[in-house]
Every structure is written in structure tokens, then in C-alpha cells.
Scaffold this motif. Structure first.
Motif, PDB file in Angstrom:
ATOM      1  N   ASP A   1       9.951  -4.608  -8.184  1.00  0.00           N
ATOM      2  CA  ASP A   1       8.804  -4.490  -8.787  1.00  0.00           C
ATOM      3  C   ASP A   1       7.889  -3.247  -7.864  1.00  0.00           C
ATOM      4  OD1 ASP A   1       9.208  -7.031 -10.307  1.00  0.00           O
ATOM      5  OD2 ASP A   1       8.187  -8.531  -8.682  1.00  0.00           O
ATOM      6  N   LEU A   2       8.364  -3.286  -6.305  1.00  0.00           N
ATOM      7  CA  LEU A   2       7.812  -1.939  -5.733  1.00  0.00           C
ATOM      8  C   LEU A   2       8.528  -0.690  -5.993  1.00  0.00           C
ATOM      9  CD1 LEU A   2       5.857  -1.259  -3.526  1.00  0.00           C
ATOM     10  CD2 LEU A   2       8.479  -1.522  -2.061  1.00  0.00           C
ATOM     11  N   PHE A   3       9.724  -0.883  -6.627  1.00  0.00           N
ATOM     12  CA  PHE A   3      10.277   0.287  -6.888  1.00  0.00           C
ATOM     13  C   PHE A   3      10.017   0.449  -8.458  1.00  0.00           C
ATOM     14  CE2 PHE A   3      13.934   2.594  -9.978  1.00  0.00           C
ATOM     15  CZ  PHE A   3      13.991   2.964  -8.895  1.00  0.00           C
ATOM     16  N   GLU A   4       9.709  -0.269  -9.164  1.00  0.00           N
ATOM     17  CA  GLU A   4       8.921   0.045 -10.759  1.00  0.00           C
ATOM     18  C   GLU A   4       7.468   0.921 -10.433  1.00  0.00           C
ATOM     19  OE1 GLU A   4       7.484  -2.653 -15.183  1.00  0.00           O
ATOM     20  OE2 GLU A   4       8.467  -3.583 -13.724  1.00  0.00           O
TER      21      GLU A   4
ATOM     22  N   ASP B   1      18.185  10.068   2.540  1.00  0.00           N
ATOM     23  CA  ASP B   1      17.637   8.077   2.610  1.00  0.00           C
ATOM     24  C   ASP B   1      17.334   8.728   0.699  1.00  0.00           C
ATOM     25  OD1 ASP B   1      16.585   6.505   4.604  1.00  0.00           O
ATOM     26  OD2 ASP B   1      16.727   9.211   4.761  1.00  0.00           O
ATOM     27  N   VAL B   2      17.768   7.213  -0.256  1.00  0.00           N
ATOM     28  CA  VAL B   2      17.229   7.016  -1.348  1.00  0.00           C
ATOM     29  C   VAL B   2      16.969   5.330  -1.159  1.00  0.00           C
ATOM     30  CG1 VAL B   2      19.143   8.473  -2.106  1.00  0.00           C
ATOM     31  CG2 VAL B   2      19.670   5.402  -2.275  1.00  0.00           C
ATOM     32  N   PHE B   3      15.831   5.521  -3.241  1.00  0.00           N
ATOM     33  CA  PHE B   3      15.034   4.385  -2.503  1.00  0.00           C
ATOM     34  C   PHE B   3      15.161   3.915  -4.426  1.00  0.00           C
ATOM     35  CE2 PHE B   3      10.721   2.615  -4.221  1.00  0.00           C
ATOM     36  CZ  PHE B   3      11.413   1.348  -3.798  1.00  0.00           C
ATOM     37  N   SER B   4      15.854   2.464  -4.645  1.00  0.00           N
ATOM     38  CA  SER B   4      15.999   2.232  -6.004  1.00  0.00           C
ATOM     39  C   SER B   4      15.771   0.818  -5.927  1.00  0.00           C
ATOM     40  CB  SER B   4      17.108   2.413  -6.444  1.00  0.00           C
ATOM     41  OG  SER B   4      18.330   1.057  -4.880  1.00  0.00           O
ATOM     42  N   ALA B   5      15.945  -0.132  -7.115  1.00  0.00           N
ATOM     43  CA  ALA B   5      15.289  -1.583  -7.890  1.00  0.00           C
ATOM     44  C   ALA B   5      16.073  -1.733  -6.928  1.00  0.00           C
ATOM     45  CB  ALA B   5      15.477  -1.568  -8.480  1.00  0.00           C
ATOM     46  N   GLN B   6      17.600  -1.768  -5.408  1.00  0.00           N
ATOM     47  CA  GLN B   6      18.471  -2.256  -4.856  1.00  0.00           C
ATOM     48  C   GLN B   6      17.575  -1.866  -2.803  1.00  0.00           C
ATOM     49  OE1 GLN B   6      19.557  -0.965  -7.602  1.00  0.00           O
ATOM     50  NE2 GLN B   6      19.579  -3.172  -8.433  1.00  0.00           N
TER      51      GLN B   6
ATOM     52  N   GLY C   1      -4.129   1.345  -3.886  1.00  0.00           N
ATOM     53  CA  GLY C   1      -2.541   0.642  -4.953  1.00  0.00           C
ATOM     54  C   GLY C   1      -1.635  -0.171  -4.258  1.00  0.00           C
ATOM     55  N   PHE C   2      -0.793   1.363  -3.858  1.00  0.00           N
ATOM     56  CA  PHE C   2       0.302   2.084  -3.764  1.00  0.00           C
ATOM     57  C   PHE C   2       0.733   0.855  -2.245  1.00  0.00           C
ATOM     58  CE2 PHE C   2       4.449   3.317  -1.284  1.00  0.00           C
ATOM     59  CZ  PHE C   2       5.208   3.060  -2.515  1.00  0.00           C
ATOM     60  N   GLU C   3      -0.410   1.895  -1.498  1.00  0.00           N
ATOM     61  CA  GLU C   3       0.024   1.079  -0.542  1.00  0.00           C
ATOM     62  C   GLU C   3      -0.788  -0.806  -0.276  1.00  0.00           C
ATOM     63  OE1 GLU C   3      -2.407   4.233   2.188  1.00  0.00           O
ATOM     64  OE2 GLU C   3      -3.721   2.552   1.644  1.00  0.00           O
ATOM     65  N   TRP C   4      -0.924  -1.355  -0.686  1.00  0.00           N
ATOM     66  CA  TRP C   4      -1.756  -2.944  -0.821  1.00  0.00           C
ATOM     67  C   TRP C   4       0.100  -3.054  -1.083  1.00  0.00           C
ATOM     68  CZ3 TRP C   4      -4.233  -6.326   0.707  1.00  0.00           C
ATOM     69  CH2 TRP C   4      -4.456  -8.027   0.407  1.00  0.00           C
ATOM     70  N   ARG C   5      -0.013  -2.869  -2.442  1.00  0.00           N
ATOM     71  CA  ARG C   5       1.443  -3.476  -3.066  1.00  0.00           C
ATOM     72  C   ARG C   5       2.983  -3.813  -2.374  1.00  0.00           C
ATOM     73  NH1 ARG C   5       3.604  -4.222  -8.237  1.00  0.00           N
ATOM     74  NH2 ARG C   5       1.841  -4.835  -9.037  1.00  0.00           N
ATOM     75  N   LEU C   6       2.746  -2.418  -1.286  1.00  0.00           N
ATOM     76  CA  LEU C   6       3.802  -2.565  -0.835  1.00  0.00           C
ATOM     77  C   LEU C   6       3.322  -3.373   1.113  1.00  0.00           C
ATOM     78  CD1 LEU C   6       6.299  -0.851   1.004  1.00  0.00           C
ATOM     79  CD2 LEU C   6       4.149   0.410   1.951  1.00  0.00           C
ATOM     80  N   LEU C   7       2.453  -3.531   1.196  1.00  0.00           N
ATOM     81  CA  LEU C   7       2.008  -4.430   2.486  1.00  0.00           C
ATOM     82  C   LEU C   7       2.303  -5.641   1.609  1.00  0.00           C
ATOM     83  CD1 LEU C   7      -1.076  -3.696   3.590  1.00  0.00           C
ATOM     84  CD2 LEU C   7       1.031  -3.549   4.949  1.00  0.00           C
ATOM     85  N   ASP C   8       1.964  -6.143   0.613  1.00  0.00           N
ATOM     86  CA  ASP C   8       2.468  -8.099   0.099  1.00  0.00           C
ATOM     87  C   ASP C   8       3.731  -7.755   0.091  1.00  0.00           C
ATOM     88  OD1 ASP C   8       1.204  -9.754  -1.583  1.00  0.00           O
ATOM     89  OD2 ASP C   8       1.365  -9.169  -3.245  1.00  0.00           O
TER      90      ASP C   8
END
Length: 228
Positions: A104-107, A23-28, A128-135
Motif C-alpha cells: 500500500d505504501l508503494f502504491e 537501495d530500491v523500493f518495491s511492493a516487497q 499525506g506521505f509522512e502520515w501514510r509512512l508513520l501509519d
């Protein structure tokens, strides 16, 4: 989603005789792919916390990872910072839908990894990360006003309604409540204010729980067992 990407590995596990499911995570977004020859040099590079240049091929949910090259020095995480990085990865694995772009989440993820590697204070980084992810997923809510649009009262008490936000309550002794003053401190990211860090942790736990389901987070269990 196919093509050349700058991405991080979130998780890898053996697949068939010599391959791995990655499993990979990118801006896409988050994608799942088969990495053939996982025990080769290419496979050894597919490790977490390392920005990689990779090529994904295929149009279905399960793609093929045909190229893996490091494109930046790895983040070496140790101790609590390593468990925190694993926690971020598990949140993304559990909550992000496949192939949905979140640049934005990737950044923010990249910035958080860099801060972990520098040994910055853990609790503000994680909250901060949890909040950004929820948002990003559309589950965010206001911290300075309640679900009816009224300003948070610093002397009041509130409960979290996951679908609509914070609701004022008259019974200050009901379980699971949040003090208005601490919520306002959290809205300002005033991590030094009394009670704000604990309030942030409790609030994020409540906000994340319905979306994570009943299956416990492995990274959280590992972290807890390390402390015992």
C-alpha cells in the motif's frame, strides 16, 4: 527476497571499483543490492523516480542486481518538486526496515511521485506521505480523538505523546501545542482551513523526530540552503 520486481531506486552510491550499492523500493519493501558495471548502460538506467523492472538475486541482506530495464516513462522533477522527491526517498531509506513488504505504501509512493511531476501543491502531498509512512510503520495515531479516546475539543489544546497520541493540556501557553480546531481540520484533510497546513507540518515533524534520530535529513538541509 529475490526475483523479478517493479521498483524504484531510492539511492545509489559508488562501491568498489566499478559497482554501486543501490537501495530500491518495491511492493516487497526496501532492499539493498550491488549493481555491477554501474557505469554501463544498465547502471545509467538505475536513477531515481523511474519505474524499473529489475531482478534481485540472493537471500542475504545484500543482494545482487542483475537486470535493470525501464518499464515506464520517468518522472522529471525540478526545483522544489525535485527536493521533495529526494525527501520522500530519504524518509524511506531512514525509516523502512529491509525486506518488509509494504504494497500500500508503494502504491502511495507512486501516486505521490506522479502528483509531484504534475506540479500539484507540495505541502498536502508531503504531509499525506509522512502520515501514510508513520501509519504503515505502526506509529500512527488518531487526529479526531485523544489518547484516552475522548473526542478532540475544537476549543482545546493538545500535545503529542509519540507513543500514545494526542493528550489534552490545560496550559494553552506551553510550547509545542496544537489547537483542537486545527487538528480537526487536519483529520478531514481540509487543507484550506486556516492554520491546518502549518499544524500538519509541525505535527509531522514532532511525530517523525524520535524515529529519525539526531542525524539531520540531507534533503531537508539541501532544501533549506536553496532557499537562503
Amino acid at each position: 527476497m529475490s526475483g523479478l520486481l517493479s521498483a524504484y531506486v531510492l539511492h545509489a552510491r559508488p562501491y568498489r571499483e566499478s559497482s554501486a550499492l543501490v537501495d530500491v523500493f518495491s511492493a516487497q519493501g526496501r532492499s539493498r543490492a550491488v549493481l555491477r558495471g554501474a557505469r554501463s548502460k544498465r547502471g545509467s538506467q538505475a536513477r531515481p523516480f523511474q519505474l524499473l523492472e529489475m531482478e534481485l538475486k540472493g537471500a542475504g541482506e545484500l543482494k545482487t542486481l542483475s537486470r535493470v530495464e525501464s518499464s515506464a516513462p520517468p518522472h522529471f522533477l525540478h526545483g522544489d518538486f525535485l527536493f521533495s522527491g529526494l525527501y520522500l526517498n530519504e524518509l524511506l531509506m531512514r525509516l523502512l526496515p529491509q525486506d518488509e513488504a509494504h504494497p500500500d505504501l508503494f502504491e502511495h509512493y507512486q501516486l505521490t511521485l506522479a502528483a509531484l511531476a504534475c506540479g500539484e501543491s507540495l505541502e498536502p502531498l508531503l504531509r499525506g506521505f509522512e502520515w501514510r509512512l508513520l501509519d504503515e510503520l505502526g506509529y500512527g495515531f488518531a487526529l479526531d480523538s485523544d489518547c484516552h479516546g475522548q473526542p478532540i475539543n475544537s476549543q482545546g489544546f493538545y500535545r503529542l505523546l509519540v507513543d500514545s497520541g494526542l493528550e489534552a493540556v490545560s496550559d494553552a501557553f506551553a510550547p509545542g501545542l496544537f489547537a483542537g480546531g486545527e487538528l480537526l481540520g487536519l483529520s478531514r484533510a481540509d487543507w484550506q482551513a486556516p492554520g491546518v497546513l502549518l499544524t500538519a507540518k509541525r505535527l509531522m515533524r514532532q511525530a517523525l523526530a524520535p524515529h529519525l534520530g539526531s542525524r539531520p535529513l540531507l534533503s531537508r538541509e539541501l532544501f533549506r540552503s536553496r532557499k537562503e
